[in-house]
Design an enzyme around this catalytic site. Structure first.
Site, short mmCIF file in Angstrom:
data_model
loop_
_atom_site.label_atom_id
_atom_site.label_comp_id
_atom_site.label_asym_id
_atom_site.label_seq_id
_atom_site.Cartn_x
_atom_site.Cartn_y
_atom_site.Cartn_z
CG ASP A 80 -84.39 -10.95 -32.25
OD1 ASP A 80 -85.01 -11.25 -31.22
OD2 ASP A 80 -84.96 -10.64 -33.31
CG ASP A 95 -88.64 -15.19 -34.38
OD1 ASP A 95 -88.76 -16.27 -34.97
OD2 ASP A 95 -89.11 -14.97 -33.25
#
Length: 264
Positions: A12, A14
């Site tokens: 991922d 963020d």
């Protein structure tokens, strides 16, 4: 145990590589090590606002050099899904350039006249007119797709309504639930693996959320690593009925261990 040289990394964006547009310490070293060792990787985001080029520029400003080809968004996953389901179709889009660019890229016609799909994505300019149009098209028979189920997102001023919240509004009026493409739907993981030409049994999913990152990784048959540099803390994993393969403070803890990142 998987052969040491065969890991593929999905991660991922963020909370793993950046936090509020500031690089997570060690993220640059980790990515550099993956490149040096020739390890395949892909960076993920459920946000459908931005194109791959936009996101590359954002990461560069944070000090991270990630090629466009190594960035995968819910908009791209949505486009791949629609291309497989109904090639050369049409859609009414509520969203921004990341989504419209992805759909144009597969040859879709964007129209408000009898479209095959209503596709709802992230935007900072939701309008009553656009949502009303989407509702009427769904009531008229258009299939309802949403890029991701996230109900809210952060901003410097506070919480913002996100795709899932607007989708709930449309669903409440029409009685038609959308099909969500982004995490935790494992479809997003699998579409990225196909783009990489890799397999789930040799793949690690790294994320900061149990309900999206870890869940989608598990449901895709991957090993999973939860990092505590985003929204999760050391007690988060205990609150879920499933567990990640490993929990680390941040991606920096994996530097020097990319061939053997998991417990033996």
């Amino acid at each position: 145990m998987t052969e040491l040289s065969s890991w593929t990394y999905l991660m991922d964006m963020d909370g793993v590589l950046v936090h509020e547009n500031v690089m997570v310490p060690g993220a640059d070293e980790f990515l550099a090590e993956l490149r040096e060792q020739g390890m395949p990787f892909m960076v993920f985001t459920n946000n459908s606002i931005y194109t791959q080029r936009d996101l590359r520029a954002r990461l560069l400003r944070s000090g991270l050099d990630v090629p466009e080809s190594a960035i995968w968004t819910s908009a791209l996953a949505t486009a791949r899904f629609l291309e497989n389901q109904r090639p050369g179709g049409s859609a009414y889009v509520v969203g921004e350039s990341g989504l419209t660019t992805a759909l144009h890229g597969i040859g879709y016609v964007l129209t408000d006249s009898d479209p095959d799909y209503v596709v709802l994505g992230e935007t900072r300019t939701y309008s009553f007119e656009a949502i009303t149009k989407a509702i009427r098209l769904v009531e008229g028979g258009a299939r309802f797709i949403a890029t991701n189920p996230d109900e809210k997102g952060p901003s410097p001023q506070g919480t913002l309504p996100a795709t899932g919240a607007v989708a709930a509004l449309i669903e409440r009026v029409t009685g038609c639930a959308p099909y969500y493409i982004g995490k935790p739907n494992p479809l997003m993981m699998r579409s990225a693996l196909r783009a990489l030409g890799e397999h789930s049994e040799n793949t690690l999913m790294i994320g900061d959320r149990m309900d999206t990152d870890v869940r989608s990784g598990l449901e895709s048959g991957m090993q999973t690593i939860l990092v505590l540099s985003g929204i999760s803390d050391k007690n988060t994993a205990e609150r879920f009925p499933y567990r990640p393969t490993k929990v680390v403070d941040s991606i920096a803890d994996l530097i020097g261990h990319i061939h053997d990142p998991l417990p033996v």
